[in-house]
Design an enzyme around this catalytic site. Structure first.
Site, PDB file in Angstrom:
ATOM      1  N   ASP A  31       0.835  -1.114  -0.153  1.00 35.01           N
ATOM      2  CA  ASP A  31       0.031   0.019  -0.011  1.00 35.01           C
ATOM      3  C   ASP A  31       0.682   1.374  -0.125  1.00 35.01           C
ATOM      4  O   ASP A  31       0.245   2.381  -0.043  1.00 35.01           O
ATOM      5  CB  ASP A  31      -0.951  -0.033   1.000  1.00 35.01           C
ATOM      6  CG  ASP A  31      -0.246  -0.091   2.587  1.00 35.01           C
ATOM      7  OD1 ASP A  31       0.724  -0.888   2.619  1.00 35.01           O
ATOM      8  OD2 ASP A  31      -0.774   0.621   3.358  1.00 35.01           O
ATOM      9  N   HIS A  32       2.261   0.990   0.116  1.00 31.57           N
ATOM     10  CA  HIS A  32       3.042   2.335  -0.026  1.00 31.57           C
ATOM     11  C   HIS A  32       4.088   2.217  -1.270  1.00 31.57           C
ATOM     12  O   HIS A  32       4.760   3.562  -1.551  1.00 31.57           O
ATOM     13  CB  HIS A  32       3.982   2.334   1.185  1.00 31.57           C
ATOM     14  CG  HIS A  32       3.352   2.578   2.541  1.00 31.57           C
ATOM     15  ND1 HIS A  32       3.235   3.793   3.138  1.00 31.57           N
ATOM     16  CD2 HIS A  32       2.352   1.550   3.238  1.00 31.57           C
ATOM     17  CE1 HIS A  32       2.558   3.518   4.233  1.00 31.57           C
ATOM     18  NE2 HIS A  32       2.125   2.374   4.272  1.00 31.57           N
TER      19      HIS A  32
END
Length: 317
Positions: free
Chosen positions: A66-67
């Site tokens: 998610d980064h």
């Protein structure tokens, strides 16, 4: 200094929030910097006032999807947009292998220079308008924060003082700014006599996932702005069947108050806190505020904030 939040959710996108991405712009600059690049970040950029063509550098806090899963699409779209300006990526060990694999398998030929740097904790990098130090955090994998210190402005002339002796703006001003003495009306003028006191650069920390805000230690002391995850309230965290290494609103509020952080923007909000739930983001806000007396915001996607030289932060829209 301006911050645009492109993704503020924790772990996965929701109808209200995309996953992690944050843009940083400095005053009077023709480029911008991206911190983390979760899936669909390029879609968020399109919906913002930012231009991929002016993106200069990407910093990745850690290698959870998610980064950084948004990198391949963004890199490819940059080429399709004919934005051939070179691009720098800084990330933890493994980011280079990831990008090499994606570009190789897809036979992607970017058409621009892509420079990838793998950093380690405590490394410092110097850029045009700021320096950046990599700080270690506590998470399930290596995760980092970036301590950013804007350059001090040391070449501001005291024009009022110069005009008082009859010297109007001219090429002689430039010589004084360069630190060179000049002669005016037969008198030698030394630059230090006509310089204003330095304007101290702003300081901020942009942190990745982290279960212990106290590990940032002295870097938080009197900090102008901290951008930090706040995934859960304490009650929610205490009732999790499986504990995860993220910060609670209670812990974050206590620590930023102890270190006298001037402004706090909390992000990386767990999807359970949403407009259609019985628990909203106001619960996170209120829990932080029980301890923290400074200026607090809970970031939403596309929020834009300006941090002034007086350390005052305001939400622009």
């Amino acid at each position: 200094m301006q911050l645009t939040f492109l993704g503020t959710s924790a772990g996965k996108p929701t109808k209200e929030r995309n996953v992690s991405a944050l843009a940083l712009q400095f005053d009077q600059d023709n480029k911008w910097y991206l911190f983390d690049c979760g899936e669909a970040t390029q879609h968020q950029i399109i919906r913002s006032r930012l231009s991929i063509g002016k993106l200069d550098t990407i910093f990745i806090t850690h290698l959870h999807g998610d980064h950084y899963y948004g990198l391949p699409g963004l890199l490819s779209s940059k080429k399709l947009d004919k934005a051939f300006r070179s691009l720098n990526i800084y990330g933890p060990k493994g980011i280079k292998k990831f990008l090499e694999c994606v570009l190789d398998i897809s036979e992607e030929h970017l058409g621009y220079i892509l420079k990838v740097t793998e950093f380690e904790a405590e490394e410092t990098f110097v850029f045009d308008k700021f320096s950046l130090k990599v700080l270690p955090l506590v998470h399930s994998i290596e995760s980092f924060a970036f301590y950013i210190k804007e350059n001090d402005i040391c070449n501001k002339l005291n024009e009022k003082k110069l005009r008082a002796i009859g010297l109007e703006p001219s090429s002689l001003y430039a010589e004084l700014k360069r630190g060179r003495s000049i002669t005016f009306k037969g008198e030698k003028l030394e630059p230090k006599v006509f310089m204003l006191d330095p304007v101290v650069g702003r300081s901020l920390i942009i942190a990745g996932d982290n279960s212990r805000p106290d590990v940032l230690g002295r870097y938080m002391e009197d900090l102008d702005l901290l951008v930090h995850e706040c995934t859960y309230t304490q009650e929610t965290y205490d009732n999790l069947p499986v504990k995860v290494l993220h910060t609670t609103a209670k812990d974050l509020g206590i620590e930023v108050q102890a270190k006298r952080v001037k402004n706090l923007i909390a992000n990386h909000i767990n999807p359970r806190y949403n407009k259609n739930s019985t628990i909203g983001v106001e619960m996170i806000y209120n829990e932080i505020k029980r301890s923290y007396e400074g200026k607090l915001f809970i970031a939403n996607d596309f929020d834009v904030y300006r941090l002034g030289r007086d350390s005052v932060i305001e939400k622009l829209y």
